[in-house]
Design a protein around this motif. Structure first.
Motif, PDB file in Angstrom:
ATOM      1  N   ALA A 124      14.467   4.257  -2.809  1.00 31.02           N
ATOM      2  CA  ALA A 124      15.573   5.666  -1.663  1.00 31.02           C
ATOM      3  C   ALA A 124      15.683   5.342  -0.802  1.00 31.02           C
ATOM      4  O   ALA A 124      16.700   6.037  -0.273  1.00 31.02           O
ATOM      5  CB  ALA A 124      15.558   6.987  -3.003  1.00 31.02           C
ATOM      6  N   LYS A 125      14.005   5.602  -0.069  1.00 30.70           N
ATOM      7  CA  LYS A 125      14.588   5.820   1.085  1.00 30.70           C
ATOM      8  C   LYS A 125      13.989   4.655   2.483  1.00 30.70           C
ATOM      9  O   LYS A 125      14.984   5.257   3.643  1.00 30.70           O
ATOM     10  CB  LYS A 125      12.823   7.316   1.726  1.00 30.70           C
ATOM     11  CG  LYS A 125      12.815   8.052   0.852  1.00 30.70           C
ATOM     12  CD  LYS A 125      13.847   8.988   1.811  1.00 30.70           C
ATOM     13  CE  LYS A 125      13.247  10.565   0.904  1.00 30.70           C
ATOM     14  NZ  LYS A 125      12.240  11.190   1.106  1.00 30.70           N
ATOM     15  N   ASN A 126      14.302   4.137   1.670  1.00 35.84           N
ATOM     16  CA  ASN A 126      14.741   2.725   2.546  1.00 35.84           C
ATOM     17  C   ASN A 126      15.193   1.415   2.121  1.00 35.84           C
ATOM     18  O   ASN A 126      15.105   0.632   1.237  1.00 35.84           O
ATOM     19  CB  ASN A 126      13.137   1.650   2.708  1.00 35.84           C
ATOM     20  CG  ASN A 126      12.255   3.229   3.335  1.00 35.84           C
ATOM     21  OD1 ASN A 126      11.875   2.876   4.043  1.00 35.84           O
ATOM     22  ND2 ASN A 126      11.586   3.215   2.508  1.00 35.84           N
ATOM     23  N   PRO A 127      16.864   1.827   2.157  1.00 37.92           N
ATOM     24  CA  PRO A 127      17.598   0.500   1.045  1.00 37.92           C
ATOM     25  C   PRO A 127      17.993  -0.366   2.382  1.00 37.92           C
ATOM     26  O   PRO A 127      17.828  -0.463   3.508  1.00 37.92           O
ATOM     27  CB  PRO A 127      18.805   1.473   1.147  1.00 37.92           C
ATOM     28  CG  PRO A 127      19.163   2.773   2.761  1.00 37.92           C
ATOM     29  CD  PRO A 127      17.537   3.445   2.303  1.00 37.92           C
ATOM     30  N   ASN A 128      18.281  -1.849   1.043  1.00 42.39           N
ATOM     31  CA  ASN A 128      18.316  -2.983   1.540  1.00 42.39           C
ATOM     32  C   ASN A 128      17.097  -3.491   3.200  1.00 42.39           C
ATOM     33  O   ASN A 128      16.922  -3.696   4.057  1.00 42.39           O
ATOM     34  CB  ASN A 128      19.858  -2.793   2.535  1.00 42.39           C
ATOM     35  CG  ASN A 128      20.845  -2.272   1.590  1.00 42.39           C
ATOM     36  OD1 ASN A 128      20.703  -2.950   0.422  1.00 42.39           O
ATOM     37  ND2 ASN A 128      21.600  -1.771   1.951  1.00 42.39           N
ATOM     38  N   SER A 129      15.953  -3.133   2.610  1.00 39.55           N
ATOM     39  CA  SER A 129      15.209  -3.012   3.078  1.00 39.55           C
ATOM     40  C   SER A 129      13.949  -4.203   2.943  1.00 39.55           C
ATOM     41  O   SER A 129      14.083  -5.312   1.522  1.00 39.55           O
ATOM     42  CB  SER A 129      14.048  -1.852   3.351  1.00 39.55           C
ATOM     43  OG  SER A 129      12.874  -1.830   2.256  1.00 39.55           O
ATOM     44  N   VAL A 130      12.560  -4.461   2.851  1.00 32.65           N
ATOM     45  CA  VAL A 130      11.989  -5.327   2.818  1.00 32.65           C
ATOM     46  C   VAL A 130      10.554  -4.587   2.397  1.00 32.65           C
ATOM     47  O   VAL A 130       9.330  -5.428   2.352  1.00 32.65           O
ATOM     48  CB  VAL A 130      11.615  -6.746   3.686  1.00 32.65           C
ATOM     49  CG1 VAL A 130      12.617  -7.989   3.990  1.00 32.65           C
ATOM     50  CG2 VAL A 130      10.810  -5.884   5.289  1.00 32.65           C
ATOM     51  N   ALA A 131      10.558  -3.642   2.013  1.00 34.84           N
ATOM     52  CA  ALA A 131       9.638  -2.852   1.452  1.00 34.84           C
ATOM     53  C   ALA A 131       9.011  -3.338   0.655  1.00 34.84           C
ATOM     54  O   ALA A 131       7.461  -2.648   0.346  1.00 34.84           O
ATOM     55  CB  ALA A 131       9.860  -1.380   1.504  1.00 34.84           C
ATOM     56  N   GLY A 132       9.223  -4.273  -0.222  1.00 36.13           N
ATOM     57  CA  GLY A 132       8.694  -4.498  -1.423  1.00 36.13           C
ATOM     58  C   GLY A 132       7.720  -5.844  -1.226  1.00 36.13           C
ATOM     59  O   GLY A 132       6.686  -6.038  -1.983  1.00 36.13           O
ATOM     60  N   ALA A 133       7.220  -6.504   0.150  1.00 32.83           N
ATOM     61  CA  ALA A 133       5.809  -6.952   0.606  1.00 32.83           C
ATOM     62  C   ALA A 133       4.836  -6.013   0.423  1.00 32.83           C
ATOM     63  O   ALA A 133       4.264  -5.293   0.577  1.00 32.83           O
ATOM     64  CB  ALA A 133       7.015  -7.672   2.219  1.00 32.83           C
ATOM     65  N   THR A 134       3.920  -7.397   0.232  1.00 31.17           N
ATOM     66  CA  THR A 134       2.759  -7.397  -0.450  1.00 31.17           C
ATOM     67  C   THR A 134       1.668  -8.687   0.509  1.00 31.17           C
ATOM     68  O   THR A 134       2.358  -9.474   0.306  1.00 31.17           O
ATOM     69  CB  THR A 134       2.394  -7.021  -1.476  1.00 31.17           C
ATOM     70  OG1 THR A 134       2.116  -7.849  -2.308  1.00 31.17           O
ATOM     71  CG2 THR A 134       2.922  -5.874  -2.060  1.00 31.17           C
ATOM     72  N   LEU A 135       0.398  -7.935   1.013  1.00 34.76           N
ATOM     73  CA  LEU A 135      -0.763  -8.752   1.817  1.00 34.76           C
ATOM     74  C   LEU A 135      -1.879  -8.975   0.895  1.00 34.76           C
ATOM     75  O   LEU A 135      -2.303  -8.212   0.020  1.00 34.76           O
ATOM     76  CB  LEU A 135      -0.981  -8.800   2.874  1.00 34.76           C
ATOM     77  CG  LEU A 135       0.163  -9.511   4.282  1.00 34.76           C
ATOM     78  CD1 LEU A 135      -0.533  -8.478   5.240  1.00 34.76           C
ATOM     79  CD2 LEU A 135       0.354 -10.368   3.956  1.00 34.76           C
ATOM     80  N   VAL A 136      -1.781 -10.256   0.441  1.00 28.88           N
ATOM     81  CA  VAL A 136      -3.163 -10.291  -0.276  1.00 28.88           C
ATOM     82  C   VAL A 136      -4.224 -10.868  -0.267  1.00 28.88           C
ATOM     83  O   VAL A 136      -4.461 -12.358   0.107  1.00 28.88           O
ATOM     84  CB  VAL A 136      -2.869 -11.022  -1.980  1.00 28.88           C
ATOM     85  CG1 VAL A 136      -4.503 -10.476  -3.220  1.00 28.88           C
ATOM     86  CG2 VAL A 136      -1.717 -10.078  -2.303  1.00 28.88           C
ATOM     87  N   ASP A 137      -5.852 -10.052   0.432  1.00 25.60           N
ATOM     88  CA  ASP A 137      -7.239 -10.888   0.849  1.00 25.60           C
ATOM     89  C   ASP A 137      -7.331 -10.948  -0.698  1.00 25.60           C
ATOM     90  O   ASP A 137      -8.295 -10.150  -1.504  1.00 25.60           O
ATOM     91  CB  ASP A 137      -7.441  -9.741   1.649  1.00 25.60           C
ATOM     92  CG  ASP A 137      -9.090 -10.154   1.458  1.00 25.60           C
ATOM     93  OD1 ASP A 137      -9.381 -11.082   1.605  1.00 25.60           O
ATOM     94  OD2 ASP A 137      -9.585  -9.386   2.309  1.00 25.60           O
ATOM     95  N   ALA A 138      -7.555 -12.738  -0.847  1.00 24.40           N
ATOM     96  CA  ALA A 138      -8.620 -13.452  -2.128  1.00 24.40           C
ATOM     97  C   ALA A 138      -9.770 -13.018  -2.381  1.00 24.40           C
ATOM     98  O   ALA A 138     -10.592 -12.242  -3.300  1.00 24.40           O
ATOM     99  CB  ALA A 138      -7.127 -14.337  -2.479  1.00 24.40           C
ATOM    100  N   VAL A 139     -10.153 -12.967  -1.001  1.00 22.72           N
ATOM    101  CA  VAL A 139     -11.831 -12.841  -0.884  1.00 22.72           C
ATOM    102  C   VAL A 139     -11.979 -11.436  -0.742  1.00 22.72           C
ATOM    103  O   VAL A 139     -12.745 -11.255  -1.895  1.00 22.72           O
ATOM    104  CB  VAL A 139     -12.487 -13.253   0.532  1.00 22.72           C
ATOM    105  CG1 VAL A 139     -13.051 -13.405   0.385  1.00 22.72           C
ATOM    106  CG2 VAL A 139     -11.650 -14.924   0.904  1.00 22.72           C
ATOM    107  N   GLY A 140     -11.358 -10.452  -0.612  1.00 24.91           N
ATOM    108  CA  GLY A 140     -11.840  -9.026  -0.366  1.00 24.91           C
ATOM    109  C   GLY A 140     -11.317  -8.649  -1.667  1.00 24.91           C
ATOM    110  O   GLY A 140     -11.630  -7.416  -1.817  1.00 24.91           O
ATOM    111  N   LYS A 141     -10.325  -8.939  -2.790  1.00 26.27           N
ATOM    112  CA  LYS A 141      -9.402  -8.740  -3.507  1.00 26.27           C
ATOM    113  C   LYS A 141      -8.901  -7.353  -3.771  1.00 26.27           C
ATOM    114  O   LYS A 141      -9.730  -6.094  -4.464  1.00 26.27           O
ATOM    115  CB  LYS A 141     -10.739  -8.695  -4.855  1.00 26.27           C
ATOM    116  CG  LYS A 141     -11.568  -9.825  -4.962  1.00 26.27           C
ATOM    117  CD  LYS A 141     -12.320  -9.707  -6.313  1.00 26.27           C
ATOM    118  CE  LYS A 141     -13.294 -11.118  -6.559  1.00 26.27           C
ATOM    119  NZ  LYS A 141     -14.609 -10.650  -7.439  1.00 26.27           N
TER     120      LYS A 141
END
Length: 201
Positions: A124-141
């Motif tokens: 709602a606060k960030n219409p038409n954005s890429v706010a759903g992106a994530t980074l995963v550090d597999a080593v640090g879990k």
């Protein structure tokens, strides 16, 4: 022993000099108000909050410019969309900034409706954005979410217009930085395949 007396003009000059010194000292006490909390997020509700000033696109002109022809990684999305990552860099203050471009190589107009993630307040606060992106550090879990301020505004590109066939949009996302020992993470943007990214800087 003689006592040196000051004249009125000398006293005025001394007062002005002292005032300037105090003003300079107070100016030097200010912090970097544009920086955000760099803690890692373990869940969407635990995402670190940024300052209240709101998100701003990184000023690449002040540092290394982003080469639009550089391609660190590429991820295929739905409907002929392609995400090309140009730069993944650690910034001063404990952030990682991802600079990328989303291209529509398909035959129909595509929008960013699904790229904002599934958190209703963030969408709602960030219409038409890429706010759903994530980074995963597999080593640090650990999983890192896009930074946002206390009003749930993300430190990422918003208001992305629908992409007609052949069009492209430049996007950026800022995340809390993983430990310095982590130089590779998995990047995911909703509707795109997960891709591995090397962190520079």
């Amino acid at each position: 022993m003689s006592i040196r007396r000051t004249t009125r003009p000398q006293r005025v000059m001394m007062t002005v000099a002292m005032s300037a010194t105090v003003a300079l000292a107070l100016t030097g006490c200010g912090g970097d108000s544009d920086r955000t909390d760099s803690g890692a997020a373990g869940s969407p509700s635990a995402s670190p909050a940024a300052e209240d000033k709101g998100p701003q696109q990184p000023d690449t002109a002040a540092g290394d410019p982003v080469d639009p022809n550089a391609k660190l990684a590429e991820a295929q999305g739905a409907g002929g969309l392609t995400l090309v990552v140009h730069q993944v860099k650690r910034d001063a203050g404990g952030f990682v900034t991802v600079q990328a471009e989303i291209k529509n190589t398909g035959t129909e107009t595509r929008n960013s409706a699904d790229w904002g993630g599934q958190e209703s307040d963030i969408v709602a606060k960030n219409p038409n954005s890429v706010a759903g992106a994530t980074l995963v550090d597999a080593v640090g879990k650990k999983r890192y979410y896009v930074l946002r301020d206390t009003d749930a505004r993300c430190l990422c590109t918003t208001a992305i217009a629908p992409l007609s066939p052949g069009e492209a949009a430049s996007v950026f996302m800022q995340f809390p930085a993983p430990p310095d020992t982590t130089d590779e993470v998995d990047f995911t943007l909703p509707t795109f395949a997960t891709t591995s990214l090397k962190i520079s800087g």
